[in-house]
Design a protein around this motif. Structure first.
Motif, short mmCIF file in Angstrom:
data_model
loop_
_atom_site.label_atom_id
_atom_site.label_comp_id
_atom_site.label_asym_id
_atom_site.label_seq_id
_atom_site.Cartn_x
_atom_site.Cartn_y
_atom_site.Cartn_z
N ALA A 89 0.83 -1.21 0.00
CA ALA A 89 0.00 0.00 0.00
C ALA A 89 0.87 1.25 0.00
CB ALA A 89 -0.92 -0.01 1.22
N VAL A 90 1.92 1.25 0.80
CA VAL A 90 2.82 2.40 0.85
C VAL A 90 3.55 2.57 -0.48
CG1 VAL A 90 4.86 3.39 1.97
CG2 VAL A 90 3.11 2.25 3.35
N ARG A 91 4.00 1.45 -1.04
CA ARG A 91 4.71 1.52 -2.33
C ARG A 91 3.76 1.96 -3.44
NH1 ARG A 91 8.23 -3.59 -3.85
NH2 ARG A 91 6.31 -4.44 -4.75
N LEU A 92 2.51 1.54 -3.35
CA LEU A 92 1.52 1.96 -4.34
C LEU A 92 1.29 3.47 -4.26
CD1 LEU A 92 -0.30 0.69 -6.51
CD2 LEU A 92 -2.10 0.54 -4.78
N TYR A 93 1.22 3.99 -3.06
CA TYR A 93 1.08 5.44 -2.88
C TYR A 93 2.29 6.16 -3.48
CZ TYR A 93 1.73 9.90 -0.52
OH TYR A 93 1.99 11.23 -0.26
N HIS A 103 4.88 -0.96 -12.84
CA HIS A 103 5.01 -1.50 -11.49
C HIS A 103 3.80 -1.12 -10.64
CE1 HIS A 103 9.00 -2.40 -12.79
NE2 HIS A 103 9.39 -1.14 -12.79
N THR A 104 3.21 0.04 -10.91
CA THR A 104 2.04 0.48 -10.16
C THR A 104 0.88 -0.49 -10.36
OG1 THR A 104 2.74 2.77 -10.51
CG2 THR A 104 0.50 2.42 -9.73
N LEU A 105 0.65 -0.90 -11.60
CA LEU A 105 -0.44 -1.82 -11.89
C LEU A 105 -0.19 -3.19 -11.26
CD1 LEU A 105 -1.06 -0.93 -15.66
CD2 LEU A 105 -2.31 -0.12 -13.64
N LEU A 106 1.06 -3.66 -11.32
CA LEU A 106 1.39 -4.95 -10.72
C LEU A 106 1.21 -4.92 -9.21
CD1 LEU A 106 4.59 -5.87 -12.79
CD2 LEU A 106 2.37 -6.99 -12.91
N ASP A 107 1.64 -3.82 -8.59
CA ASP A 107 1.47 -3.67 -7.14
C ASP A 107 0.00 -3.61 -6.75
OD1 ASP A 107 4.11 -3.78 -6.42
OD2 ASP A 107 4.42 -1.61 -6.43
N LEU A 108 -0.80 -2.94 -7.58
CA LEU A 108 -2.24 -2.84 -7.30
C LEU A 108 -2.89 -4.21 -7.32
CD1 LEU A 108 -4.68 -1.02 -6.80
CD2 LEU A 108 -4.94 -0.81 -9.28
N ALA A 109 -2.55 -5.02 -8.32
CA ALA A 109 -3.12 -6.36 -8.42
C ALA A 109 -2.67 -7.24 -7.25
CB ALA A 109 -2.72 -7.00 -9.75
N THR A 110 -1.39 -7.15 -6.90
CA THR A 110 -0.86 -7.95 -5.79
C THR A 110 -1.46 -7.53 -4.46
OG1 THR A 110 1.23 -8.17 -7.01
CG2 THR A 110 1.25 -8.78 -4.69
#
Length: 272
Positions: A89-93, A103-110
């Motif tokens: 969540a922090v990395r997505l922010y 990477h944003t999309l991959l982090d969102l899915a994960t």
């Protein structure tokens, strides 16, 4: 007449008899050989980071299969999943406000998949959750990571709070698997799907570490300068290396178990 032992058994028996310093040296050599092979095979080393996130997603998919088909969360650490959700969540922010790319999309899915796993463990499959085995206090890692991020963070032009969050998620990711390792240490027996998931984490961590190391080599050290000055560039690499070695011992026994044809992984004393 005794049947001949498989080469993997001969090698693993020899490694097991070696002192800790020799094992550490062999692990470093193995890692260096793997880095050389990746550098020769993968031309665009930025793809290694994408591969790392993809492997992490595969690991989450294995958990989803376990939870939906077997209807049990035995052997899983809720605290590791919560730490994973926090750093994602922090990395997505940070991705939204600082870079926003694939990477944003991959982090969102994960993150979405991780939150679903947390929901299943906490509510739907609570009766099979080994709460007494999942006894790692997460404030032991969240607190130090926050303090470290306060003092060592990127020196970019972004707002101070964003630089703090960036550093915090890097440090927290490096140690987020510790509660899961504690659960396995307490049970000593790891069922297949949990073992597959943790092994996927180990592979993802290594690919991420390889990405950073090879990027530094490709740029002849200029990448470290681009990350800023002070201790931050070194801490990024150290964090990647730490999270790789945290899982190295488990991955060794996982590979040994797979080659030995064992469905259930039994960890000897002192592992993880």
């Amino acid at each position: 007449m005794r049947p001949p032992r498989k080469p993997i058994h001969v090698v693993s028996s020899w490694v097991r008899r070696q002192p800790p310093k020799v094992k550490a040296f062999l692990a470093v050599v193995t890692g260096m050989v793997a880095l050389v092979l990746l550098r020769a095979i993968v031309h665009d080393h930025d793809n290694l980071y994408i591969a790392a996130e993809a492997v992490h997603s595969i690991g989450i998919a294995v958990l989803i299969y376990k939870l939906t088909k077997e209807k049990t969360c035995a052997g899983l650490s809720l605290k590791s999943q919560e730490l994973t959700a926090i750093f994602l969540a922090v990395r997505l922010y940070c991705s939204f406000v600082m870079e926003y790319d694939i990477h944003t999309l991959l982090d969102l899915a994960t993150l979405a998949a991780t939150l679903w796993v947390i929901y299943m463990i906490r509510f739907k499959l609570k009766s099979s959750y080994m709460e007494d085995k999942d006894n790692f206090a997460i404030y032991y890692v969240v607190g130090p990571c926050a303090v470290l991020a306060l003092f060592i963070h990127p020196s970019t032009s972004h707002h101070m709070i964003n630089r703090f969050f960036w550093a915090f998620c890097v440090y927290l990711e490096a140690v987020s698997v510790l509660p899961q390792l504690r659960v396995m240490q307490n049970t000593k027996i790891v069922e297949p799907f949990t073992a597959h998931y943790v092994f996927a984490l180990g592979v993802a961590r290594f690919l991420s570490c390889a990405h950073w190391v090879l990027q530094v080599l490709d740029s002849r050290g200029h990448l470290l300068t681009a990350l800023g000055y002070g201790l931050w560039p070194s801490m990024v690499l150290i964090s990647e290396i730490v999270q790789t070695f945290i899982l190295a011992d488990f991955c060794y026994y996982y590979v040994k178990s797979v080659f030995g044809g064992q469905l259930v992984l039994r960890l000897p004393s002192g592992v993880v």
